[in-house]
Design a protein around this motif. Structure first.
Motif, PDB file in Angstrom:
ATOM      1  N   LYS A 188       0.846  -1.201   0.000  1.00 45.73           N
ATOM      2  CA  LYS A 188       0.000   0.000   0.000  1.00 45.73           C
ATOM      3  C   LYS A 188       0.878   1.248   0.000  1.00 45.73           C
ATOM      4  CE  LYS A 188      -2.660  -1.402   3.586  1.00 45.73           C
ATOM      5  NZ  LYS A 188      -3.698  -1.320   4.626  1.00 45.73           N
ATOM      6  N   GLN A 189       1.932   1.196   0.835  1.00 45.75           N
ATOM      7  CA  GLN A 189       2.812   2.360   0.985  1.00 45.75           C
ATOM      8  C   GLN A 189       3.451   2.767  -0.343  1.00 45.75           C
ATOM      9  OE1 GLN A 189       3.140   4.071   3.702  1.00 45.75           O
ATOM     10  NE2 GLN A 189       5.153   4.954   3.854  1.00 45.75           N
ATOM     11  N   TRP A 190       3.926   1.774  -1.104  1.00 49.41           N
ATOM     12  CA  TRP A 190       4.689   2.090  -2.322  1.00 49.41           C
ATOM     13  C   TRP A 190       3.899   1.875  -3.607  1.00 49.41           C
ATOM     14  CZ3 TRP A 190       8.761   5.048  -1.780  1.00 49.41           C
ATOM     15  CH2 TRP A 190       9.413   5.041  -0.549  1.00 49.41           C
ATOM     16  N   GLY A 191       2.691   1.292  -3.514  1.00 45.92           N
ATOM     17  CA  GLY A 191       1.866   1.107  -4.707  1.00 45.92           C
ATOM     18  C   GLY A 191       2.404   0.079  -5.675  1.00 45.92           C
ATOM     19  N   LYS A 192       3.217  -0.877  -5.194  1.00 49.85           N
ATOM     20  CA  LYS A 192       3.793  -1.911  -6.064  1.00 49.85           C
ATOM     21  C   LYS A 192       3.892  -3.206  -5.284  1.00 49.85           C
ATOM     22  CE  LYS A 192       6.993   0.789  -8.895  1.00 49.85           C
ATOM     23  NZ  LYS A 192       8.355   1.220  -9.032  1.00 49.85           N
ATOM     24  N   PRO A 193       3.853  -4.370  -5.970  1.00 45.04           N
ATOM     25  CA  PRO A 193       4.080  -5.629  -5.239  1.00 45.04           C
ATOM     26  C   PRO A 193       5.484  -5.657  -4.637  1.00 45.04           C
ATOM     27  CG  PRO A 193       3.404  -6.044  -7.526  1.00 45.04           C
ATOM     28  CD  PRO A 193       3.625  -4.570  -7.405  1.00 45.04           C
ATOM     29  N   CYS A 194       5.617  -6.296  -3.468  1.00 39.36           N
ATOM     30  CA  CYS A 194       6.934  -6.354  -2.811  1.00 39.36           C
ATOM     31  C   CYS A 194       7.974  -7.034  -3.702  1.00 39.36           C
ATOM     32  CB  CYS A 194       6.834  -7.096  -1.485  1.00 39.36           C
ATOM     33  SG  CYS A 194       6.017  -6.108  -0.222  1.00 39.36           S
ATOM     34  N   SER A 195       7.494  -7.922  -4.588  1.00 41.01           N
ATOM     35  CA  SER A 195       8.441  -8.604  -5.478  1.00 41.01           C
ATOM     36  C   SER A 195       9.007  -7.657  -6.536  1.00 41.01           C
ATOM     37  CB  SER A 195       7.761  -9.789  -6.158  1.00 41.01           C
ATOM     38  OG  SER A 195       6.599  -9.318  -6.818  1.00 41.01           O
ATOM     39  N   GLU A 196       8.407  -6.463  -6.661  1.00 40.85           N
ATOM     40  CA  GLU A 196       8.938  -5.477  -7.622  1.00 40.85           C
ATOM     41  C   GLU A 196       9.613  -4.304  -6.926  1.00 40.85           C
ATOM     42  OE1 GLU A 196       5.882  -4.255 -10.382  1.00 40.85           O
ATOM     43  OE2 GLU A 196       5.327  -6.343 -10.744  1.00 40.85           O
ATOM     44  N   LEU A 197       9.675  -4.368  -5.598  1.00 42.58           N
ATOM     45  CA  LEU A 197      10.327  -3.269  -4.866  1.00 42.58           C
ATOM     46  C   LEU A 197      11.774  -3.648  -4.545  1.00 42.58           C
ATOM     47  CD1 LEU A 197       7.419  -2.366  -2.426  1.00 42.58           C
ATOM     48  CD2 LEU A 197       8.442  -0.821  -4.124  1.00 42.58           C
ATOM     49  N   PRO A 198      12.665  -2.642  -4.504  1.00 44.65           N
ATOM     50  CA  PRO A 198      14.068  -2.976  -4.242  1.00 44.65           C
ATOM     51  C   PRO A 198      14.292  -3.473  -2.810  1.00 44.65           C
ATOM     52  CG  PRO A 198      13.769  -0.598  -4.360  1.00 44.65           C
ATOM     53  CD  PRO A 198      12.454  -1.210  -4.738  1.00 44.65           C
TER      54      PRO A 198
END
Ligand SMILES: Cc1cc2nc3c(=O)[nH]c(=O)nc-3n(C[C@H](O)[C@H](O)[C@H](O)COP(=O)(O)OP(=O)(O)OC[C@H]3O[C@@H](n4cnc5c(N)ncnc54)[C@H](O)[C@@H]3O)c2cc1C
Length: 370
Positions: free
Chosen positions: A155-165
């Motif tokens: 929710k915080q970053w608007g992306k799946p965790c698998s696509e976050l650094p």
């Protein structure tokens, strides 16, 4: 010229820099595009409650000089930040500590908790994590990840965790003690009467003009002082000549609940499940231990950034940091220009870091003058 410094932005950086320069006998003008001074620490009193208009702000530092600096302007009320996490209907303790592990796994000793963590994380230890999901699984395992990290972060970053650094959570504080204190700092508190007395103290005797966007008439403001101190988004200052930097934004929804004296029994509750779109609810009166018949709560909704909303969090990935460095090099070429604060330095700073940075930059400037 009427002033030595035109300071763009009345947040903690601009206000602290102005204070230091006034102490040194310099003439400062602060301008801000908002209708109030204080930037993101601005508070508004509603039915006797200090409402942090831009999200909960807890002051914490281990630097005695910064603590004393702030305390000369405003009295600090002791406050220990110990947020709760709500996953569907269950409340968990944060940061991850023995209270959390007991709730989740029924363990009551550090040895049991360590063993359980080792078992949970063992399958994920072999490879180098290449994204946030893998990093989190390696640090805490699937159960804690699913319950307390995954949905909140998405929710915080608007992306799946698998696509976050992975670097976003290179470390997760894990305490094998029953201690819910989020910060390990020596000093922590909430200013009595909110943050406005701090900003008023810093800016006392300094000219401030509000509702003014420096970028719409920069030629005029450039003529008003020898130096420009800029605390807004650095890419905007240079007309995005190297491209736009990415940010994440937030929307705050404040609600006065008349006749409700206690909404959630806690100042900060994080919502870690995906059944609601917000990440936190703040109940402001609990910062102050206030006893009033009403309460004010604030929902925090993360949202995509565009130029019609406020930039809150820089997205410090490799590409954005490289772009930021190009802007930083432009700053170095302009001897009239000083930049600072979270937007111009394109860095997430806590309040004590912004104050320290402003005092340091002011000092450095004065030393270079002599
Ligand atoms: C949701 C949230 C919660 C936080 N919680 C904490 C916490 O608990 N503890 C903690 O220590 N820190 C916290 N922080 C960080 C804290 O808010 C910052 O460290 C601090 O407020 C940054 O001060 P600043 O002066 O750099 O920026 P700001 O406060 O953003 O001030 C910049 C000012 O510049 C003005 N400006 C920008 N561009 C222009 C322009 N072109 N013309 C005129 N004016 C302009 C803006 O209107 C603004 O007033 C939090 C931040 C967020 C977003």
């Amino acid at each position: 010229m009427k002033y030595d410094f035109v300071i763009v932005g009345s947040g903690l950086f601009g206000s602290t820099f102005a204070y230091a320069m006034r102490q040194a006998g310099k003439r400062c003008l602060i301008i801000d595009k908002r209708a109030h001074a204080g930037g993101n620490v601005w508070c508004q009193e509603v039915n006797g409650i200090q409402v942090h208009q831009y999200g909960a702000h807890i002051f914490h530092t281990s630097d005695l000089s910064i603590w004393q600096f702030v305390n000369q302007f405003v009295q600090m009320k002791p406050f220990v930040h110990s947020p709760k996490a709500k996953y569907f209907d269950t409340l968990y303790a944060l940061p991850f500590n023995m209270n959390t592990f007991e709730q989740m796994w029924g363990v009551t000793t550090a040895e049991e908790a360590r063993l359980k963590l080792d078992i949970e994380t063992a399958p994920y230890k072999k490879q180098k994590p290449i994204n946030l999901e893998q990093q989190a699984l390696q640090l805490v395992g699937p159960e804690l990840y699913e319950t307390l990290i995954k949905h909140y972060t998405e929710k915080q970053w608007g992306k799946p965790c698998s696509e976050l650094p992975a670097f976003l959570i290179t470390r997760i504080p894990i305490r094998l003690t029953y201690n819910n204190n989020y910060f390990a700092d020596l000093y922590q508190g909430i200013p009595v009467g909110g943050y406005n007395p701090l900003i008023n103290g810093l800016t006392a005797g300094i000219d401030i003009e509000l509702n003014i966007d420096f970028l719409t008439d920069r030629e005029y403001w450039n003529k008003q002082a020898m130096h420009i101190v800029y605390t807004g988004p650095i890419d905007a200052f240079f007309n995005y000549c190297f491209g736009k930097l990415e940010y994440r934004s937030l929307r705050f929804e404040h609600r006065l609940l008349e006749g409700v004296s206690n909404f959630q029994q806690h100042a900060v509750v994080n919502y870690t499940s995906n059944d609601v779109p917000y990440t936190r609810i703040i109940e402001h009166k609990h910062f102050d231990f206030k006893s009033t018949p009403d309460t004010v709560i604030t929902y925090e909704f993360p949202q995509a950034y565009n130029e019609s909303v406020e930039p809150y969090y820089p997205v410090n990935d490799v590409a954005n940091n490289a772009r930021y460095r190009q802007y930083r090099d432009m700053v170095k070429k302009d001897s009239r220009l000083i930049v600072g604060g979270r937007l111009a330095d394109y860095q997430y700073y806590d309040m004590h870091q912004v104050i320290a940075s402003a005092l340091h930059k002011a000092q450095k400037h004065l030393q270079n003058e002599t």
